[in-house]
Design a protein around this motif. Structure first.
Motif, PDB file in Angstrom:
ATOM      1  N   LEU A 147      -2.606-147.319  42.049  1.00 16.39           N
ATOM      2  CA  LEU A 147      -2.690-148.298  41.112  1.00 16.39           C
ATOM      3  C   LEU A 147      -1.961-147.650  39.645  1.00 16.39           C
ATOM      4  O   LEU A 147      -2.234-146.595  39.611  1.00 16.39           O
ATOM      5  CB  LEU A 147      -3.886-148.904  40.965  1.00 16.39           C
ATOM      6  N   PRO A 148      -1.239-148.516  39.177  1.00 15.87           N
ATOM      7  CA  PRO A 148      -0.624-147.912  37.721  1.00 15.87           C
ATOM      8  C   PRO A 148      -2.062-147.476  36.850  1.00 15.87           C
ATOM      9  O   PRO A 148      -3.076-148.208  36.952  1.00 15.87           O
ATOM     10  CB  PRO A 148      -0.082-148.840  37.357  1.00 15.87           C
ATOM     11  N   GLN A 149      -1.943-146.579  36.082  1.00 17.58           N
ATOM     12  CA  GLN A 149      -2.866-145.856  35.194  1.00 17.58           C
ATOM     13  C   GLN A 149      -3.493-147.173  34.266  1.00 17.58           C
ATOM     14  O   GLN A 149      -4.756-147.094  34.193  1.00 17.58           O
ATOM     15  CB  GLN A 149      -2.629-144.866  34.558  1.00 17.58           C
ATOM     16  N   ASP A 150      -2.498-147.912  33.602  1.00 15.32           N
ATOM     17  CA  ASP A 150      -3.116-149.200  32.823  1.00 15.32           C
ATOM     18  C   ASP A 150      -4.014-150.070  33.538  1.00 15.32           C
ATOM     19  O   ASP A 150      -5.192-150.528  32.923  1.00 15.32           O
ATOM     20  CB  ASP A 150      -1.961-149.835  32.376  1.00 15.32           C
ATOM     21  N   VAL A 151      -3.978-150.229  34.973  1.00 15.47           N
ATOM     22  CA  VAL A 151      -4.654-150.969  35.606  1.00 15.47           C
ATOM     23  C   VAL A 151      -6.126-150.406  36.058  1.00 15.47           C
ATOM     24  O   VAL A 151      -7.095-150.985  35.901  1.00 15.47           O
ATOM     25  CB  VAL A 151      -4.030-151.579  37.056  1.00 15.47           C
ATOM     26  N   ILE A 152      -5.878-149.119  36.452  1.00 16.19           N
ATOM     27  CA  ILE A 152      -7.051-148.358  36.533  1.00 16.19           C
ATOM     28  C   ILE A 152      -8.140-148.421  35.531  1.00 16.19           C
ATOM     29  O   ILE A 152      -9.324-148.723  35.410  1.00 16.19           O
ATOM     30  CB  ILE A 152      -6.813-146.897  36.877  1.00 16.19           C
ATOM     31  N   GLU A 153      -7.491-148.212  34.058  1.00 12.42           N
ATOM     32  CA  GLU A 153      -8.259-148.007  32.916  1.00 12.42           C
ATOM     33  C   GLU A 153      -8.907-149.487  32.524  1.00 12.42           C
ATOM     34  O   GLU A 153      -9.889-149.486  32.139  1.00 12.42           O
ATOM     35  CB  GLU A 153      -7.356-147.584  31.771  1.00 12.42           C
ATOM     36  N   ALA A 154      -8.257-150.344  32.796  1.00  8.61           N
ATOM     37  CA  ALA A 154      -8.694-151.883  32.532  1.00  8.61           C
ATOM     38  C   ALA A 154      -9.846-152.289  33.480  1.00  8.61           C
ATOM     39  O   ALA A 154     -10.814-152.989  32.939  1.00  8.61           O
ATOM     40  CB  ALA A 154      -7.591-153.016  32.805  1.00  8.61           C
ATOM     41  N   LEU A 155      -9.777-151.886  34.684  1.00 11.84           N
ATOM     42  CA  LEU A 155     -10.776-152.123  35.953  1.00 11.84           C
ATOM     43  C   LEU A 155     -12.054-151.249  35.210  1.00 11.84           C
ATOM     44  O   LEU A 155     -13.161-151.707  35.490  1.00 11.84           O
ATOM     45  CB  LEU A 155     -10.436-151.407  37.030  1.00 11.84           C
ATOM     46  N   GLU A 156     -11.952-150.189  34.928  1.00 10.78           N
ATOM     47  CA  GLU A 156     -13.033-149.268  34.470  1.00 10.78           C
ATOM     48  C   GLU A 156     -13.656-149.988  33.271  1.00 10.78           C
ATOM     49  O   GLU A 156     -15.004-149.526  32.927  1.00 10.78           O
ATOM     50  CB  GLU A 156     -12.534-147.831  34.259  1.00 10.78           C
ATOM     51  N   ASN A 157     -13.059-150.896  32.599  1.00  9.41           N
ATOM     52  CA  ASN A 157     -13.741-151.475  31.262  1.00  9.41           C
ATOM     53  C   ASN A 157     -13.809-152.739  31.513  1.00  9.41           C
ATOM     54  O   ASN A 157     -13.847-153.585  30.421  1.00  9.41           O
ATOM     55  CB  ASN A 157     -12.782-151.056  30.059  1.00  9.41           C
ATOM     56  N   ASP A 158     -13.710-153.482  32.795  1.00 10.03           N
ATOM     57  CA  ASP A 158     -13.828-154.653  33.094  1.00 10.03           C
ATOM     58  C   ASP A 158     -15.163-155.423  32.522  1.00 10.03           C
ATOM     59  O   ASP A 158     -16.113-154.720  32.599  1.00 10.03           O
ATOM     60  CB  ASP A 158     -13.650-155.018  34.505  1.00 10.03           C
ATOM     61  N   PRO A 159     -15.065-156.507  32.195  1.00 16.09           N
ATOM     62  CA  PRO A 159     -16.166-157.173  31.523  1.00 16.09           C
ATOM     63  C   PRO A 159     -17.383-157.375  32.615  1.00 16.09           C
ATOM     64  O   PRO A 159     -18.555-157.697  32.122  1.00 16.09           O
ATOM     65  CB  PRO A 159     -15.675-158.647  30.927  1.00 16.09           C
ATOM     66  N   ASP A 160     -16.995-157.529  34.031  1.00 17.19           N
ATOM     67  CA  ASP A 160     -18.139-157.667  34.860  1.00 17.19           C
ATOM     68  C   ASP A 160     -18.555-156.194  35.389  1.00 17.19           C
ATOM     69  O   ASP A 160     -17.705-155.506  35.900  1.00 17.19           O
ATOM     70  CB  ASP A 160     -17.343-158.466  36.029  1.00 17.19           C
ATOM     71  N   PRO A 161     -19.586-155.992  35.401  1.00 12.59           N
ATOM     72  CA  PRO A 161     -20.312-154.925  35.807  1.00 12.59           C
ATOM     73  C   PRO A 161     -19.953-154.445  37.430  1.00 12.59           C
ATOM     74  O   PRO A 161     -19.972-153.099  37.447  1.00 12.59           O
ATOM     75  CB  PRO A 161     -21.883-155.050  35.493  1.00 12.59           C
ATOM     76  N   ARG A 162     -19.876-155.531  38.104  1.00  5.84           N
ATOM     77  CA  ARG A 162     -19.429-155.063  39.510  1.00  5.84           C
ATOM     78  C   ARG A 162     -18.240-154.597  39.830  1.00  5.84           C
ATOM     79  O   ARG A 162     -17.969-153.580  40.530  1.00  5.84           O
ATOM     80  CB  ARG A 162     -19.539-156.632  40.233  1.00  5.84           C
ATOM     81  N   VAL A 163     -17.300-154.972  38.807  1.00  3.67           N
ATOM     82  CA  VAL A 163     -15.593-154.531  38.911  1.00  3.67           C
ATOM     83  C   VAL A 163     -15.903-153.206  38.343  1.00  3.67           C
ATOM     84  O   VAL A 163     -15.166-152.087  38.705  1.00  3.67           O
ATOM     85  CB  VAL A 163     -14.911-155.376  38.108  1.00  3.67           C
ATOM     86  N   ARG A 164     -16.746-153.065  37.194  1.00  3.91           N
ATOM     87  CA  ARG A 164     -16.659-151.463  36.551  1.00  3.91           C
ATOM     88  C   ARG A 164     -17.251-150.377  37.744  1.00  3.91           C
ATOM     89  O   ARG A 164     -16.746-149.439  37.576  1.00  3.91           O
ATOM     90  CB  ARG A 164     -17.720-151.436  35.201  1.00  3.91           C
TER      91      ARG A 164
END
Length: 225
Positions: A187-204
């Motif tokens: 995945l592109p780095q910006d997508v990875i970083e956004a997923l690591e800071n996702d508002p949903d705890p399951r995604v994080r």
């Protein structure tokens, strides 16, 4: 022949491209309805000692069971029997011997090279494989089976990386969509970083798990048991 868990037999009955293998939502809906329990890692479920890994790009499912050789062979024979119970749905398409007809103590399990057994449906391909205990790095892998369910229209090499699709899923996708996205490779780095800071705890949590796996792979460490 030992019975299969209901989660496995239900999965086989619902293996089609319009529900199970439609998209991330289809995967999660069918799997949870079939009594598979989602885990922290993206696309991973479990039921009755069986593990399931799934991906939404392209939609596919891989089911694993390990243990003593006789137990694995018995389980593989049961999976094959469940598929063969629907002869109007599946067409057997394997070149090697149909080892699912062998007794669990047949010496050919150890003497012959076991090929994948393959069944084709109108929109889905089901593959089944078994292996005995095999060396793996400093240790060994136990005897295991691998049941794969894939869309018939998926290219053999899989679907190519699509950064714009990943960003669209990130912006517009549901929690389930993003949970599956976290497990995609490259995945592109910006997508990875956004997923690591996702508002949903399951995604994080899923994204954090993937980051930990990537870091261990980069350091040359084996994956955790």
């Amino acid at each position: 022949m030992a019975p299969l868990p209901d989660a496995v037999t239900t999965l086989l009955r619902t293996a089609d491209a319009n529900a199970l293998l439609r998209d991330a939502e289809g995967l999660a809906e069918v799997l949870t309805a079939s009594d598979w329990t989602p885990e922290i890692e993206s696309g991973r479920f479990a039921a009755d000692g069986w593990d399931l890994l799934s991906s939404a790009w392209a939609p596919n499912v891989s089911v694993f069971f390990d243990g003593a050789a006789h137990a694995v062979r018995e389980a593989a024979r049961a999976v094959a029997a469940a598929i063969k119970a629907e002869p109007n749905r599946w067409t057997f398409d394997s070149e090697g011997p149909d080892w699912s007809t062998w007794a669990v103590d047949d010496p050919r399990w150890d003497e012959d090279e076991i090929d994948w057994l393959v069944w084709e449906g109108p929109d889905v391909v089901v593959s089944l494989f078994t292996a005995g205990e095999t060396p793996a790095g400093p240790g060994t892998l136990p005897s295991h089976l691998h049941l794969a369910i894939e869309r018939a229209d998926t290219p053999p090499e899989g679907l190519p990386r699509d950064d714009e699709r990943a960003r669209r899923v990130l912006r517009e996708g549901s929690v389930v969509d993003r949970w599956y996205l976290a497990g995609e490779h490259d995945l592109p780095q910006d997508v990875i970083e956004a997923l690591e800071n996702d508002p949903d705890p399951r995604v994080r949590a899923a994204a954090e798990s993937e980051r930990w796996i990537r870091e261990r792979a980069f350091e040359g460490l084996p994956p955790a048991e």
